[in-house]
Scaffold this motif. Structure first.
Motif, PDB file in Angstrom:
ATOM      1  N   SER A  13      -0.916  84.804   5.126  1.00 43.21           N
ATOM      2  CA  SER A  13      -1.709  84.772   3.900  1.00 43.21           C
ATOM      3  C   SER A  13      -1.303  83.531   3.125  1.00 43.21           C
ATOM      4  O   SER A  13      -0.581  82.677   3.658  1.00 43.21           O
ATOM      5  CB  SER A  13      -1.471  86.039   3.069  1.00 43.21           C
ATOM      6  N   TYR A  40       9.734  80.209   6.801  1.00 44.77           N
ATOM      7  CA  TYR A  40       9.459  81.292   5.865  1.00 44.77           C
ATOM      8  C   TYR A  40      10.759  82.081   5.663  1.00 44.77           C
ATOM      9  O   TYR A  40      11.538  82.257   6.607  1.00 44.77           O
ATOM     10  CB  TYR A  40       8.386  82.224   6.417  1.00 44.77           C
ATOM     11  N   ASP A  70      10.149  94.211  10.891  1.00 45.62           N
ATOM     12  CA  ASP A  70       9.126  94.256   9.856  1.00 45.62           C
ATOM     13  C   ASP A  70       9.590  93.574   8.572  1.00 45.62           C
ATOM     14  O   ASP A  70      10.732  93.756   8.140  1.00 45.62           O
ATOM     15  CB  ASP A  70       8.765  95.712   9.530  1.00 45.62           C
ATOM     16  N   GLY A  71       8.689  92.806   7.960  1.00 44.62           N
ATOM     17  CA  GLY A  71       9.029  92.178   6.689  1.00 44.62           C
ATOM     18  C   GLY A  71       8.013  91.128   6.276  1.00 44.62           C
ATOM     19  O   GLY A  71       7.175  90.696   7.064  1.00 44.62           O
ATOM     20  N   VAL A  72       8.079  90.744   5.003  1.00 42.31           N
ATOM     21  CA  VAL A  72       7.235  89.695   4.449  1.00 42.31           C
ATOM     22  C   VAL A  72       8.113  88.482   4.157  1.00 42.31           C
ATOM     23  O   VAL A  72       9.127  88.583   3.477  1.00 42.31           O
ATOM     24  CB  VAL A  72       6.532  90.154   3.157  1.00 42.31           C
ATOM     25  N   TYR A  73       7.721  87.335   4.704  1.00 41.70           N
ATOM     26  CA  TYR A  73       8.484  86.105   4.574  1.00 41.70           C
ATOM     27  C   TYR A  73       7.647  85.068   3.813  1.00 41.70           C
ATOM     28  O   TYR A  73       6.503  84.807   4.171  1.00 41.70           O
ATOM     29  CB  TYR A  73       8.860  85.556   5.953  1.00 41.70           C
ATOM     30  N   ASN A 105       3.409  88.116   7.089  1.00 42.46           N
ATOM     31  CA  ASN A 105       3.843  89.502   7.215  1.00 42.46           C
ATOM     32  C   ASN A 105       3.977  89.802   8.703  1.00 42.46           C
ATOM     33  O   ASN A 105       3.013  89.672   9.458  1.00 42.46           O
ATOM     34  CB  ASN A 105       2.801  90.433   6.568  1.00 42.46           C
ATOM     35  N   ALA A 151       2.670  82.894   2.838  1.00 44.61           N
ATOM     36  CA  ALA A 151       3.556  83.947   3.340  1.00 44.61           C
ATOM     37  C   ALA A 151       3.083  84.418   4.712  1.00 44.61           C
ATOM     38  O   ALA A 151       1.966  84.131   5.142  1.00 44.61           O
ATOM     39  CB  ALA A 151       3.599  85.124   2.365  1.00 44.61           C
ATOM     40  N   LYS A 169       5.188  92.538  11.817  1.00 43.93           N
ATOM     41  CA  LYS A 169       5.387  93.949  12.095  1.00 43.93           C
ATOM     42  C   LYS A 169       5.727  94.137  13.560  1.00 43.93           C
ATOM     43  O   LYS A 169       5.104  93.535  14.431  1.00 43.93           O
ATOM     44  CB  LYS A 169       4.134  94.753  11.745  1.00 43.93           C
ATOM     45  N   LYS A 214      -4.120  85.228  12.101  1.00 41.14           N
ATOM     46  CA  LYS A 214      -3.450  86.316  12.801  1.00 41.14           C
ATOM     47  C   LYS A 214      -2.841  85.812  14.110  1.00 41.14           C
ATOM     48  O   LYS A 214      -3.352  84.879  14.726  1.00 41.14           O
ATOM     49  CB  LYS A 214      -4.424  87.457  13.104  1.00 41.14           C
ATOM     50  N   ARG A 260       0.656  88.222  10.409  1.00 40.47           N
ATOM     51  CA  ARG A 260      -0.494  88.116   9.514  1.00 40.47           C
ATOM     52  C   ARG A 260      -0.148  87.111   8.413  1.00 40.47           C
ATOM     53  O   ARG A 260       0.701  87.380   7.562  1.00 40.47           O
ATOM     54  CB  ARG A 260      -0.864  89.479   8.919  1.00 40.47           C
ATOM     55  N   ALA A 284      12.912  85.512   3.567  1.00 38.19           N
ATOM     56  CA  ALA A 284      12.887  86.762   2.815  1.00 38.19           C
ATOM     57  C   ALA A 284      14.228  86.862   2.091  1.00 38.19           C
ATOM     58  O   ALA A 284      15.205  87.353   2.642  1.00 38.19           O
ATOM     59  CB  ALA A 284      12.666  87.951   3.741  1.00 38.19           C
TER      60      ALA A 284
END
Length: 317
Positions: free
Chosen positions: A282, A218, A305-308, A287, A285, A289, A265, A280, A220
């Motif tokens: 989805s 993944y 923290d970030g969304v990949y 997320n 992707a 934390k 999760k 987390r 970012a």
């Protein structure tokens, strides 16, 4: 030159053994921490471990038994840097300490080798010889051109330097850590001669299986990457996170074993600190934390923290 360094290193071990009443533990099983540390070559701060020293192939007769490493340190040291099934060999390199009275920190430099690569770990023990923490501080490999080495001064400031060959040029990154008597290791400064993209960073789990539906790479943008790989069972997963923020001014890197807490999760809890990461997943992707203090693995002005977004594996439709 390597042969000369090897001879000097082995001679140092022999001389150290000859001047201690516990020399017999070099060929036996140490029963106390003092006997265990006598298997390491005595040194003093300021201390430096060059990459050339780590590259020297040591005879198997100097290797520590895994049971001995487990008893006095932790036999999982270096585990995630090698593919499953690869036998790791543990070699005692150096011992030294810093501080005075109640602030004494004991250091053991441990070499872990296997499958064409050697890593160095700086292991921290308390004044009473209780293992507290470890930090990867050195690496040489036959598979790529990345090398890593470190130095430590009398104030327990650790400088870990990583050099990568990128497009015919050497990109250097220096990470400065502070070590504390309670075993904490805090990243306090990162210097770089030109940030190396996480795509170029050494990924210790890159070649491991990725059959689970959530396993994969993944990303970012161009500043972060997280790899998820299959764990030893359906309830666990391996991960590696590397990111660079603020134009290379703040970086972070962490790898370990997570546990699935639900269908999409997961969580990770560091055994040697309060650091924790939640995952987390989805559609396409993940997320992540940060939960707790992960300062030992990142700069002080940024977080994990970030969304990949999941990358499409080459060759797949």
């Amino acid at each position: 030159m390597k042969q000369i360094l090897l001879a000097i290193f082995i001679l140092g071990i022999c001389l150290s053994a000859c001047h201690t009443k516990k020399a017999k533990v070099l060929h036996g099983d140490p029963q106390t921490f003092d006997e265990f540390k006598s298997m390491f070559t005595p040194a003093a701060a300021p201390f430096k471990l060059p990459a050339d020293t780590l590259a020297i192939k040591l005879p198997d007769s100097l290797a520590l038994k895994p049971a001995t490493v487990q008893r006095f340190l932790n036999d999982t040291i270096g585990q995630h840097a090698f593919a499953p099934g690869v036998k790791r060999h543990f070699y005692p390199l150096y011992y030294f300490q810093t501080g005075e009275k109640d602030n004494i920190i004991q250091y053991l430099v441990l070499k872990v080798s296997g499958s064409g690569q050697s890593l160095a770990y700086l292991c921290i023990a308390s004044k009473k010889g209780v293992y507290l923490n470890s930090l990867p501080v050195g690496r040489v490999s036959n598979a790529d051109q990345q090398v890593q080495y470190f130095s430590l001064d009398s104030k327990s400031t650790i400088r870990v330097t990583t050099e990568d060959q990128v497009n015919g040029q050497t990109a250097q990154k220096e990470e400065v850590f502070a070590a504390y008597p309670d075993g904490r290791i805090a990243l306090i400064l990162t210097n770089s001669s030109g940030p190396v993209s996480p795509e170029k960073a050494f990924n210790p789990i890159d070649t491991l299986p990725r059959k689970h539906k959530l396993s994969g790479d993944y990303a970012a943008g161009s500043d972060g990457v997280i790899s998820i790989r299959d764990g030893k069972d359906a309830k666990t997963f391996l991960f590696f996170i590397s990111f660079s923020k603020n134009k290379g001014g703040c970086t972070g890197e962490l790898n370990g074993t997570g546990t699935f807490t639900g269908v999409n999760k997961g969580e990770y809890k560091d055994k040697s600190s309060s650091c924790g990461i939640t995952f987390r997943f989805s559609a396409g992707a993940v997320n992540i934390k940060e939960e707790g203090g992960c300062g030992a693995y990142r700069g002080i002005k940024c977080f994990f923290d970030g969304v990949y977004v999941k990358k499409i594996k080459k060759g797949s439709k």
